[in-house]
Design a protein around this motif. Structure first.
Motif, PDB file in Angstrom:
ATOM      1  N   LYS A 186       0.837  -1.204   0.000  1.00  0.00           N
ATOM      2  CA  LYS A 186       0.000   0.000   0.000  1.00  0.00           C
ATOM      3  C   LYS A 186       0.875   1.258   0.000  1.00  0.00           C
ATOM      4  O   LYS A 186       0.569   2.231  -0.682  1.00  0.00           O
ATOM      5  CB  LYS A 186      -0.923   0.006   1.225  1.00  0.00           C
ATOM      6  CG  LYS A 186      -2.098  -0.959   1.125  1.00  0.00           C
ATOM      7  CD  LYS A 186      -3.011  -0.858   2.322  1.00  0.00           C
ATOM      8  CE  LYS A 186      -3.734   0.458   2.400  1.00  0.00           C
ATOM      9  NZ  LYS A 186      -4.691   0.528   3.529  1.00  0.00           N
ATOM     10  N   GLU A 187       1.983   1.211   0.761  1.00  0.00           N
ATOM     11  CA  GLU A 187       2.906   2.338   0.779  1.00  0.00           C
ATOM     12  C   GLU A 187       3.572   2.516  -0.585  1.00  0.00           C
ATOM     13  O   GLU A 187       3.748   3.642  -1.056  1.00  0.00           O
ATOM     14  CB  GLU A 187       3.961   2.127   1.870  1.00  0.00           C
ATOM     15  CG  GLU A 187       3.387   2.189   3.280  1.00  0.00           C
ATOM     16  CD  GLU A 187       4.433   1.980   4.350  1.00  0.00           C
ATOM     17  OE1 GLU A 187       5.610   1.737   3.989  1.00  0.00           O
ATOM     18  OE2 GLU A 187       4.092   2.054   5.543  1.00  0.00           O
ATOM     19  N   LEU A 188       3.944   1.391  -1.212  1.00  0.00           N
ATOM     20  CA  LEU A 188       4.528   1.436  -2.553  1.00  0.00           C
ATOM     21  C   LEU A 188       3.578   2.122  -3.524  1.00  0.00           C
ATOM     22  O   LEU A 188       3.984   2.988  -4.304  1.00  0.00           O
ATOM     23  CB  LEU A 188       4.829   0.011  -3.027  1.00  0.00           C
ATOM     24  CG  LEU A 188       5.139  -0.179  -4.519  1.00  0.00           C
ATOM     25  CD1 LEU A 188       6.466   0.470  -4.868  1.00  0.00           C
ATOM     26  CD2 LEU A 188       5.167  -1.657  -4.870  1.00  0.00           C
ATOM     27  N   ILE A 189       2.315   1.744  -3.484  1.00  0.00           N
ATOM     28  CA  ILE A 189       1.309   2.329  -4.374  1.00  0.00           C
ATOM     29  C   ILE A 189       1.155   3.823  -4.103  1.00  0.00           C
ATOM     30  O   ILE A 189       1.024   4.635  -5.022  1.00  0.00           O
ATOM     31  CB  ILE A 189      -0.035   1.595  -4.222  1.00  0.00           C
ATOM     32  CG1 ILE A 189       0.102   0.154  -4.739  1.00  0.00           C
ATOM     33  CG2 ILE A 189      -1.149   2.328  -4.964  1.00  0.00           C
ATOM     34  CD1 ILE A 189      -1.080  -0.735  -4.409  1.00  0.00           C
ATOM     35  N   GLN A 190       1.198   4.208  -2.825  1.00  0.00           N
ATOM     36  CA  GLN A 190       1.077   5.621  -2.468  1.00  0.00           C
ATOM     37  C   GLN A 190       2.246   6.440  -3.009  1.00  0.00           C
ATOM     38  O   GLN A 190       2.060   7.533  -3.545  1.00  0.00           O
ATOM     39  CB  GLN A 190       0.995   5.767  -0.939  1.00  0.00           C
ATOM     40  CG  GLN A 190      -0.323   5.318  -0.338  1.00  0.00           C
ATOM     41  CD  GLN A 190      -1.480   6.169  -0.817  1.00  0.00           C
ATOM     42  OE1 GLN A 190      -1.436   7.406  -0.757  1.00  0.00           O
ATOM     43  NE2 GLN A 190      -2.524   5.532  -1.298  1.00  0.00           N
ATOM     44  N   ILE A 191       3.459   5.911  -2.879  1.00  0.00           N
ATOM     45  CA  ILE A 191       4.624   6.614  -3.414  1.00  0.00           C
ATOM     46  C   ILE A 191       4.504   6.756  -4.923  1.00  0.00           C
ATOM     47  O   ILE A 191       4.754   7.819  -5.487  1.00  0.00           O
ATOM     48  CB  ILE A 191       5.923   5.863  -3.061  1.00  0.00           C
ATOM     49  CG1 ILE A 191       6.160   5.871  -1.549  1.00  0.00           C
ATOM     50  CG2 ILE A 191       7.123   6.491  -3.780  1.00  0.00           C
ATOM     51  CD1 ILE A 191       7.276   4.948  -1.102  1.00  0.00           C
TER      52      ILE A 191
END
Length: 377
Positions: free
Chosen positions: A11-16
């Motif tokens: 989810k953090e990867l997608i946000q970045i």
């Protein structure tokens, strides 16, 4: 099934990756699946049409090394950001310094010559953007990694829609965040919907955006490099026989004009709308015969850089009701030293994207992209 930590990390990867939109972009699920299937940790992944850096950030997430390039200044800024080791507090320090510089000279900044931009921004906001354009935007190729990070976040906020309650994360009047609409179109749209530009403090918006989109993945050391470079010219920055996997999305015929479609973002980098297509030469206006030659030349150019047995994954959309990548492969397969491994469909439904082999049963998709998988012989 993903474990809880893996799920949260993804989810953090997608946000970045979502700090800025990009035309014809593919989701992180595409490179993640391909990287897992065709490489192991510490392998070198290459993307020569990097776009917004999705392959780069996915390679970083999966502990692979990365090398890439692109000829779009917008892509350069985004991709460089996604491979840099950064500290959030240092970004904020740089941003505060820029804000103080602006406050000291804001009365000297004039919007004369930028009347067209007042269609999109209030005078209050445009003066800040002119400062940012002159101070760091025009230096996009030579900025240090922290100034580049601020520029990457700013590009993602240049224009976009308001929420129903009138709030916005963007700098502009309410409009699309994907395509830089023409001044006439936006002016007519504003009048039709009674829209007004707002006095947006871009420094405040940037602080909020950095706070919500900066994650630990960006703080880790990363073995990578990125160049502003033409993919058909010698790739001297890549060692021969070093690349384990290529994942890239070459331009699709003349379906997308990346410069005109991103002219507002490119304005922040120092370019003007009327001249941007002349100043930035992208190979995104090719006819079918030119496209076939382009792909052949590209595959031959990267060939020495690949290890024997390495895979090349070309993500290509079907346009003009043609089987573009299939027809291209048929035309060039005798002139390149690659073996076809698979042709994968990326199905785009209303709520998800998924990959499947062309040999598997076809589902109901609203849009289709295909991924040609080749192997260096």
């Amino acid at each position: 099934m993903l474990k809880e930590k893996e799920f949260l990390d993804k989810k953090e990867l997608i946000q970045i990756n979502s700090i800025s939109s990009y035309l014809a972009m593919f989701p992180v699920s595409v490179p993640l699946d391909l990287i897992k299937k065709y490489s192991t940790e510490n392998d070198l992944i290459m993307d020569n049409f990097s776009g917004r850096g999705t392959t780069a950030i996915s390679s970083r997430f999966l502990n692979r090394r990365f090398v890439g390039n692109d000829l779009n200044p917008y892509s350069y800024v985004l991709s460089k950001f996604k491979i840099s080791k950064l500290c959030k507090n240092r970004i904020f320090l740089k941003l505060r310094k820029l804000e103080r510089e602006y406050e000291n000279i804001k009365d000297e900044i004039s919007t004369n010559g930028f009347e067209e931009m007042l269609i999109y921004y209030s005078e209050y906001t445009l003066k800040q953007l002119i400062f940012l354009r002159n101070r760091i935007g025009k230096q996009w190729k030579t900025n240090g990694k922290y100034i580049n990070a601020i520029l990457a976040f700013a590009l993602g906020l240049m224009h976009g829609p308001e929420r129903k309650n009138g709030e916005t994360i963007y700098f502009s009047v309410s409009m699309s965040n994907m395509i830089s609409m023409s001044p006439n179109y936006v002016e007519n749209y504003k009048q039709k919907h009674n829209l007004k530009t707002k006095e947006i403090n871009i420094f405040k918006k940037l602080k909020n955006r950095i706070e919500t989109k900066f994650f630990d993945l960006l703080t880790k050391e990363y073995n990578s490099s990125f160049k502003y470079h033409d993919s058909l010219k010698p790739l001297n920055f890549v060692k021969d026989n070093s690349v384990n996997l290529v994942i890239t999305s070459p331009p699709y015929l003349s379906i997308v004009d990346y410069t005109k479609s991103n002219w507002i973002k490119l304005w922040l980098l120092g370019y003007d709308r009327k001249n941007v297509s002349k100043e930035i030469k992208l190979k995104d206006k090719l006819k079918m015969n030119e496209y076939i030659e382009f792909i052949k030349s590209y595959l031959n150019n990267i060939y020495p850089k690949l290890k024997t047995g390495s895979k090349v994954c070309l993500v290509v959309g079907d346009v003009y009701n043609t089987n573009l990548i299939e027809e291209t492969w048929q035309e060039i397969k005798e002139e390149v030293n690659y073996e076809k491994i698979d042709l994968i469909i990326q199905e785009v439904s209303e709520n998800k994207k998924s990959l499947r082999s062309m040999n598997s049963k076809k589902g109901k998709a609203t849009q289709v992209e295909k991924i040609l998988i080749l192997k260096k012989e």
